[in-house]
Write an enzyme that holds these catalytic residues in place. Structure first.
Site, short mmCIF file in Angstrom:
data_model
loop_
_atom_site.label_atom_id
_atom_site.label_comp_id
_atom_site.label_asym_id
_atom_site.label_seq_id
_atom_site.Cartn_x
_atom_site.Cartn_y
_atom_site.Cartn_z
N ASN A 158 1.39 8.51 1.22
CA ASN A 158 2.17 9.70 0.85
C ASN A 158 3.47 9.82 1.64
O ASN A 158 4.39 10.47 1.17
CB ASN A 158 1.32 10.96 1.02
CG ASN A 158 0.35 11.11 -0.14
OD1 ASN A 158 0.74 11.47 -1.25
ND2 ASN A 158 -0.92 10.79 0.09
N THR A 166 7.68 27.94 22.92
CA THR A 166 7.21 27.80 21.54
C THR A 166 6.86 26.35 21.21
O THR A 166 5.81 26.09 20.60
CB THR A 166 8.30 28.32 20.57
OG1 THR A 166 8.60 29.66 20.93
CG2 THR A 166 7.83 28.26 19.13
N ILE A 192 0.88 -1.18 0.00
CA ILE A 192 0.00 0.00 0.00
C ILE A 192 0.91 1.22 0.00
O ILE A 192 1.72 1.39 0.93
CB ILE A 192 -0.90 0.05 1.25
CG1 ILE A 192 -1.59 -1.30 1.51
CG2 ILE A 192 -1.89 1.20 1.16
CD1 ILE A 192 -2.57 -1.73 0.48
N ILE A 196 -8.03 4.98 -2.80
CA ILE A 196 -8.16 3.52 -2.69
C ILE A 196 -7.84 3.06 -1.27
O ILE A 196 -8.42 2.08 -0.77
CB ILE A 196 -7.28 2.81 -3.76
CG1 ILE A 196 -7.54 1.30 -3.78
CG2 ILE A 196 -5.81 3.08 -3.54
CD1 ILE A 196 -8.89 0.88 -4.28
N ASP A 197 -6.94 3.77 -0.58
CA ASP A 197 -6.62 3.40 0.81
C ASP A 197 -7.85 3.55 1.70
O ASP A 197 -8.11 2.73 2.58
CB ASP A 197 -5.43 4.23 1.34
CG ASP A 197 -5.64 5.74 1.30
OD1 ASP A 197 -6.51 6.22 0.53
OD2 ASP A 197 -4.95 6.46 2.04
N THR A 236 -0.46 10.63 6.61
CA THR A 236 0.00 11.94 6.14
C THR A 236 -1.16 12.93 6.20
O THR A 236 -1.06 14.01 6.76
CB THR A 236 0.50 11.84 4.69
OG1 THR A 236 1.35 10.73 4.58
CG2 THR A 236 1.21 13.12 4.28
N LEU A 248 5.68 3.35 2.60
CA LEU A 248 5.15 2.14 1.97
C LEU A 248 4.73 1.19 3.08
O LEU A 248 5.46 1.00 4.06
CB LEU A 248 6.22 1.47 1.10
CG LEU A 248 6.86 2.34 0.02
CD1 LEU A 248 7.92 1.54 -0.75
CD2 LEU A 248 5.81 2.89 -0.94
N HIS A 249 3.57 0.60 2.93
CA HIS A 249 3.05 -0.35 3.93
C HIS A 249 3.00 -1.72 3.29
O HIS A 249 2.37 -1.91 2.24
CB HIS A 249 1.67 0.10 4.40
CG HIS A 249 1.64 1.54 4.81
ND1 HIS A 249 2.22 2.00 5.97
CD2 HIS A 249 1.16 2.64 4.18
CE1 HIS A 249 2.08 3.31 6.05
NE2 HIS A 249 1.44 3.73 4.97
N1 LIG Z 1 8.72 5.03 12.16
C1 LIG Z 1 8.02 6.04 11.62
N2 LIG Z 1 8.51 6.71 10.57
C2 LIG Z 1 7.83 7.72 10.02
N3 LIG Z 1 6.63 8.15 10.45
C3 LIG Z 1 6.10 7.54 11.50
C4 LIG Z 1 6.76 6.45 12.13
N4 LIG Z 1 5.96 6.03 13.13
C5 LIG Z 1 4.88 6.80 13.13
N5 LIG Z 1 4.95 7.74 12.17
C6 LIG Z 1 3.92 8.75 11.90
O1 LIG Z 1 3.20 8.29 10.79
C7 LIG Z 1 2.62 9.39 10.10
C8 LIG Z 1 2.40 8.97 8.67
O2 LIG Z 1 1.49 7.89 8.72
P1 LIG Z 1 1.47 6.74 7.64
O3 LIG Z 1 0.29 5.91 7.98
O4 LIG Z 1 2.79 6.09 7.53
O5 LIG Z 1 1.22 7.66 6.36
P2 LIG Z 1 0.90 7.33 4.84
O6 LIG Z 1 0.05 6.09 4.84
O7 LIG Z 1 0.18 8.54 4.41
O8 LIG Z 1 2.20 7.13 4.14
C9 LIG Z 1 3.58 10.55 10.29
O9 LIG Z 1 2.83 11.71 10.57
C10 LIG Z 1 4.41 10.14 11.52
O10 LIG Z 1 4.13 10.99 12.62
C1 LIG Z 2 -6.69 11.57 1.40
C2 LIG Z 2 -5.41 10.87 0.97
C3 LIG Z 2 -4.40 11.91 0.52
C4 LIG Z 2 -4.85 10.12 2.20
O1 LIG Z 2 -3.58 9.62 1.87
P1 LIG Z 2 -2.51 9.20 2.99
O2 LIG Z 2 -2.53 10.21 4.07
O3 LIG Z 2 -2.97 7.86 3.53
O4 LIG Z 2 -1.20 9.09 2.29
C5 LIG Z 2 -5.71 9.80 -0.14
O5 LIG Z 2 -6.68 8.91 0.31
C6 LIG Z 2 -6.17 10.45 -1.42
O6 LIG Z 2 -5.40 10.96 -2.18
N1 LIG Z 2 -7.53 10.45 -1.64
C7 LIG Z 2 -8.14 10.99 -2.81
C8 LIG Z 2 -9.21 11.97 -2.49
C9 LIG Z 2 -10.39 11.40 -1.73
O7 LIG Z 2 -10.28 10.37 -1.06
O8 LIG Z 2 -11.48 12.02 -1.81
K LIG Z 3 -3.14 5.87 4.95
#
Ligand SMILES: Nc1ncnc2c1ncn2[C@@H]1O[C@H](COP(=O)(O)OP(=O)(O)O)[C@@H](O)[C@H]1O
Ligand SMILES: CC(C)(COP(=O)(O)O)[C@@H](O)C(=O)NCCC(=O)O
Ligand SMILES: [K+]
Length: 263
Positions: free
Chosen positions: A13, A189, A10, A110-111, A134, A16-17
């Site tokens: 942004n 801050t 998966i 799609i996620d 993200t 990678l999962h």
């Molecule tokens: N080991 C890690 N490395 C990077 N980000 C992490 C980690 N653990 C938790 N996070 C958190 O995960 C968030 C991103 O979530 P994630 O589900 O990986 O995003 P995406 O699916 O959008 O790529 C970041 O805001 C960060 O705070």
């Molecule tokens: C909202 C998102 C950016 C979330 O992405 P992620 O934070 O998981 O990387 C992604 O699901 C996306 O690009 N969606 C398309 C717009 C929508 O879902 O309406």
């Molecule tokens: K996600």
């Protein structure tokens, strides 16, 4: 079929999962950053499980490692990253058409579709998914397995990054250094940023959850994504009644994939 591995990727942004499935069973999972093109090329040229396990460090204690090419099942919300994987010889890209959820709009991520489908199949419909990645997203589906809709806002890391990067004097804070709730009225801050971001995020999440429960009083609510454990722990401190009914499942999206794509 028996003992057939597939790799599920998966692409979010930030990261990678990964999951390794053996047949329809979720066997192991992990996260990495986006991979260099050279690694993707190596995997495409030599798509064996052994190579995969080395490249992405997925834990296994399989007794037999097959040496045939391993299928890659990919769902991505980052088109430039999807493009890099097109060279992989046994690629299946999951699209909204693969997800049996009713009433989706064409640009739905799609996620989000997979996560809400996975949540509904695992815990029952109606369901609301909060994905703290993200972006932070809310995605709901009703008893008819039909999308109700949701919302998208900058996630915790992105809110902190935007303050750190788009201002002249604010530091860039890392979520990894955060543990307990900051003082609401902060005198430095770093804590002032944390207070502003965290308390408004928690109130916003609470408000969306309450609005959802008005529509579907008995619905499960599931939180997933990289910041889910941190946010759950903050919610436990700030709104314990809400946190008590919130389930955290970091494999939700893989539940969705296993349910529909792997045969
Ligand atoms: N080991 C890690 N490395 C990077 N980000 C992490 C980690 N653990 C938790 N996070 C958190 O995960 C968030 C991103 O979530 P994630 O589900 O990986 O995003 P995406 O699916 O959008 O790529 C970041 O805001 C960060 O705070
Ligand atoms: C909202 C998102 C950016 C979330 O992405 P992620 O934070 O998981 O990387 C992604 O699901 C996306 O690009 N969606 C398309 C717009 C929508 O879902 O309406
Ligand atoms: K996600």
């Amino acid at each position: 079929m028996n003992n057939h591995p597939s790799i599920v990727l998966i692409i979010g942004n930030s990261r990678l999962h990964w999951a390794l499935f053996i047949d329809k069973t979720l066997y192991s999972t992990g996260d990495t950053f986006h991979l260099p093109e050279s690694i993707i090329q190596q995997l495409a040229q030599n798509p064996t499980l052994d190579n995969w396990l080395t490249a992405i460090s997925l834990p296994t204690n399989l007794s037999i490692i097959p040496d045939y090419p391993i299928p890659l099942i990919l769902a991505s919300v980052v088109p430039s990253q999807t493009a890099l994987w097109q060279i992989y010889p046994h690629l299946h890209i999951i699209t909204l058409e693969d997800v049996p959820l009713q009433g989706m709009y064409p640009t739905l991520g799609i996620d989000r579709a997979l996560a809400v489908w996975g949540a509904g199949k695992l815990l029952g419909f109606p369901t609301l998914v909060i994905d703290a990645g993200t972006a932070l997203t809310f995605t709901g589906a009703d008893d008819n397995q039909c999308l109700v809709g949701g919302a998208i806002l900058p996630g915790l890391g992105l809110q902190l990054a935007s303050l750190g990067q788009k201002t002249g004097q604010l530091p860039l804070l890392e979520t990894s250094l955060m543990t307990s709730l900051p003082p609401r009225f902060a005198m430095n801050t770093s804590e002032a940023i944390q207070s502003g971001v965290i308390y408004t995020l928690l109130s916003g999440i609470k408000d969306f959850i309450e609005a959802w429960w008005q529509l579907f009083p008995n619905s499960q609510i599931v939180m997933t994504g990289g910041d889910s454990n941190l946010l759950k722990s903050y919610l436990q401190q700030q709104f314990p009644d809400i946190a008590e009914r919130l389930i955290v499942d970091n494999h939700l999206i893989f539940q969705g994939v296993g349910n529909i794509v792997i045969s």
